[in-house]
Design a protein around this motif. Structure first.
Motif, short mmCIF file in Angstrom:
data_model
loop_
_atom_site.label_atom_id
_atom_site.label_comp_id
_atom_site.label_asym_id
_atom_site.label_seq_id
_atom_site.Cartn_x
_atom_site.Cartn_y
_atom_site.Cartn_z
N HIS A 318 0.82 -1.21 0.00
CA HIS A 318 0.00 0.00 0.00
C HIS A 318 0.86 1.26 0.00
O HIS A 318 0.46 2.28 -0.59
CB HIS A 318 -0.97 -0.03 1.18
N GLU A 319 2.02 1.19 0.62
CA GLU A 319 2.94 2.34 0.58
C GLU A 319 3.42 2.59 -0.85
O GLU A 319 3.45 3.74 -1.32
CB GLU A 319 4.13 2.09 1.50
N ARG A 320 3.79 1.53 -1.55
CA ARG A 320 4.26 1.69 -2.93
C ARG A 320 3.16 2.28 -3.82
O ARG A 320 3.40 3.18 -4.64
CB ARG A 320 4.70 0.32 -3.49
N LEU A 321 1.94 1.74 -3.68
CA LEU A 321 0.85 2.22 -4.53
C LEU A 321 0.42 3.63 -4.15
O LEU A 321 0.03 4.43 -5.01
CB LEU A 321 -0.33 1.25 -4.47
N GLY A 322 0.47 3.94 -2.86
CA GLY A 322 0.16 5.30 -2.42
C GLY A 322 1.13 6.32 -3.02
O GLY A 322 0.73 7.40 -3.47
N LYS A 323 2.41 5.96 -3.05
CA LYS A 323 3.41 6.84 -3.66
C LYS A 323 3.16 7.00 -5.15
O LYS A 323 3.29 8.09 -5.72
CB LYS A 323 4.82 6.28 -3.43
N ALA A 324 2.80 5.90 -5.82
CA ALA A 324 2.51 5.96 -7.25
C ALA A 324 1.30 6.87 -7.52
O ALA A 324 1.29 7.64 -8.49
CB ALA A 324 2.24 4.56 -7.80
N LEU A 325 0.29 6.80 -6.65
CA LEU A 325 -0.89 7.65 -6.79
C LEU A 325 -0.60 9.10 -6.38
O LEU A 325 -1.36 10.01 -6.74
CB LEU A 325 -2.03 7.12 -5.91
N GLY A 326 0.48 9.29 -5.61
CA GLY A 326 0.78 10.63 -5.09
C GLY A 326 -0.15 11.03 -3.97
O GLY A 326 -0.38 12.23 -3.75
N GLU A 327 -0.67 10.04 -3.24
CA GLU A 327 -1.65 10.29 -2.19
C GLU A 327 -1.34 9.51 -0.93
O GLU A 327 -0.80 8.40 -0.99
CB GLU A 327 -3.05 9.87 -2.67
N LYS A 328 -1.71 10.09 0.21
CA LYS A 328 -1.69 9.35 1.47
C LYS A 328 -3.10 8.80 1.71
O LYS A 328 -4.09 9.48 1.41
CB LYS A 328 -1.28 10.25 2.64
N PRO A 329 -3.22 7.59 2.23
CA PRO A 329 -4.57 7.04 2.43
C PRO A 329 -5.34 7.79 3.50
O PRO A 329 -4.77 8.28 4.49
CB PRO A 329 -4.29 5.60 2.86
N LEU A 330 -6.64 7.87 3.30
CA LEU A 330 -7.51 8.47 4.31
C LEU A 330 -7.66 7.53 5.50
O LEU A 330 -7.78 7.98 6.64
CB LEU A 330 -8.90 8.74 3.71
N VAL A 331 -7.65 6.24 5.21
CA VAL A 331 -7.81 5.24 6.27
C VAL A 331 -7.27 3.90 5.76
O VAL A 331 -7.26 3.65 4.55
CB VAL A 331 -9.30 5.10 6.67
N MET A 332 -6.79 3.08 6.67
CA MET A 332 -6.39 1.71 6.37
C MET A 332 -7.17 0.78 7.29
O MET A 332 -7.22 0.99 8.50
CB MET A 332 -4.89 1.49 6.57
N ILE A 333 -7.79 -0.26 6.70
CA ILE A 333 -8.53 -1.26 7.46
C ILE A 333 -7.90 -2.61 7.14
O ILE A 333 -7.67 -2.92 5.97
CB ILE A 333 -10.02 -1.29 7.05
N GLU A 334 -7.61 -3.40 8.16
CA GLU A 334 -7.01 -4.71 7.89
C GLU A 334 -7.43 -5.73 8.95
O GLU A 334 -7.80 -5.37 10.07
CB GLU A 334 -5.48 -4.62 7.83
#
Length: 466
Positions: A318-334
């Motif tokens: 999720h960190e890699r994809l967040g960087k690719a999107l140029g966004e920080k997640p609003l929330v993470m659920i796991e």
């Protein structure tokens, strides 16, 4: 001339089982009978082996009698209890007889306290997938499963959902660039992670031997039903734990586990359990380790490490994809499955709860229950139902075996159903075709008493192995 020294092989030849008893015998002979001739030492040990009652209260040798008792009990076939304990089955009409038989077998173990069968259940090894089993001070490696700590992880982003159509090619490239799938696969330059500083990687032999492999595979996913997806998350209520308004969000959902590290740990301790605790043939994969034993405590620590490693893999995805999107997640659920937890039942008893392909659903506990690649997953809050051992399903569950799916489903069938649902698939095999899975809406209806639905996730771009 030096006195001939007693060796382990000499004691083994007397009929002593391989294990701690031989080492203990050598130590006791060296401590208390050092000046005694080797033949006399062997005579004492032989007499003790065949007449243990004579030595049960012997000041010097009683510990050896106790150890032999323990080892003989381990090797003796353990009988299942007469009649299985009752257990609740959810969605019984969707569950194959083989899974029910496996659950009935698990409910006949002498260490079993409670259990339940989830509506996505199907036959596996040992405990069925979708099986939940509570035991007394015992952990079953195959009750946890091979992919220790396999889990779901969902991140929501403040991006318009039409990005999925407008930037489809770019998002597909993000998945190709930032995910890796399959046995032995990893990144050329894996990211570091604090987990590699954990003491378990030094103190537990099987973890130490697999540390380099774990480092190479960090941030990657397995094969089979493991995936990383872009899709649309819909929060249905303003009353949620995320402080987010109801509505639609671009989201990433991942499903995978502890890679080669978890599989090696599972196989190593399953072998120990089956060697030390003999069960009838149909129950052999349910062999357990006592939690107050050295092996049990070591497995628990190794299992916990593998679960935390699986979480670290997801966070990196999720960190890699967040960087690719140029966004920080609003929330993470796991949440994770294929694990064992120390929990308390309603009467206060502490038990070990195995959830092999089942989601924790204690009161207020959040989780994600995915469907197939063409059906929605669900963001849920547990209701804490004791009859279900505080659990819910971990997905839709298979309705066809992998072999059945490959023999009966065509690539053309899959292409048509994906197009009908507007889903782009990267990789994936016929064994993971949507038609190989149960109807997620039927599964969710069967467990409406167990979880409250907070929202949904609909896949749009799916990345799998192959």
């Amino acid at each position: 001339m030096a006195r001939e020294k007693l060796k382990g092989k000499d004691i083994l030849d007397l009929g002593y089982p391989e294990g701690k008893a031989i080492g203990l015998a050598l130590n006791l002979m060296d401590k208390y009978y050092k000046s005694t001739a080797k033949d006399e030492q062997l005579a004492i040990l032989n007499d003790l082996f065949h007449n243990p009652e004579k030595y049960r209260h012997h000041k010097k040798l009683e510990k050896l009698v106790q150890e032999l008792d323990a080892e003989k009990n381990k090797l003796r076939e353990i009988a299942l209890t007469e009649g299985a304990l009752d257990f609740k089955t959810y969605g019984a009409e969707y569950i194959e007889p083989g899974a029910v038989f496996q659950m009935e077998t698990a409910m006949s173990l002498p260490v079993t306290v409670a259990g339940a069968l989830m509506p996505d259940a199907h036959q596996g090894y040992g405990l069925p997938i979708g099986g939940v089993l509570a035991t007394n001070n015992a952990v079953i490696p195959y009750g946890v499963g091979v992919d220790i700590g396999c889990r779901m992880c969902l991140t929501l982003y403040d991006l318009p959902v039409h990005t999925l159509d407008r930037d489809k090619a770019k998002l597909k490239q993000f998945l190709n660039d930032n995910t890796r799938f399959g046995a032995g696969k990893g990144f050329e330059k894996p990211m570091d992670d604090p987990i590699f500083a954990r003491q378990e990687f030094k103190e537990i032999a099987v973890a130490r031997a697999n540390k380099d492999k774990a480092r190479e595979q960090i941030g990657s996913s397995g094969s089979g039903n493991h995936f990383v997806e872009f899709g649309i998350a819909e929060l249905s209520s303003e009353q949620n734990e995320f402080d987010l308004p109801a509505g639609s969000y671009l989201a990433v959902l991942s499903h995978s586990g502890s890679r080669g590290l978890g599989a090696t740990i599972a196989n190593h301790y399953t072998k120990l359990a089956t060697q030390n605790r003999k069960l009838p043939p149909h129950a052999r994969h349910l062999a357990w380790l006592d939690l107050d034993s050295e092996e049990g405590q070591e497995y628990w620590a190794a299992m916990t490490l593998a679960g935390d490693y699986a979480s670290a893999c997801h966070h990196q995805i999720h960190e890699r994809l967040g960087k690719a999107l140029g966004e920080k997640p609003l929330v993470m659920i796991e949440n994770h499955h294929n694990f064992a937890w120390k929990e308390k039942l309603g009467d206060g008893r502490e038990v070990i709860v195995h959830r092999k392909g089942a989601t924790p659903a204690g009161k207020g506990v959040l989780g994600i229950i995915p469907g197939s690649m063409t059906s929605p997953g669900f963001i849920v809050r547990g209701k804490g139902v004791e009859e279900a051992v505080y659990s819910a399903s971990h997905g839709a569950g298979r309705i066809m075996s992998r072999r059945q799916a490959m023999d009966t489903i065509s690539a053309k069938d899959v292409k048509e159903i994906l197009a009908r649902h507007g889903v782009e698939l990267i990789g994936g095999g016929l064994d993971e075709a949507p038609m190989a899975y149960k109807n997620i809406h039927h599964v969710m209806a069967s467990q409406a008493d167990l979880v409250e639905v907070l929202g949904t996730f609909t896949p749009r771009i799916v990345r799998m192995d192959r």
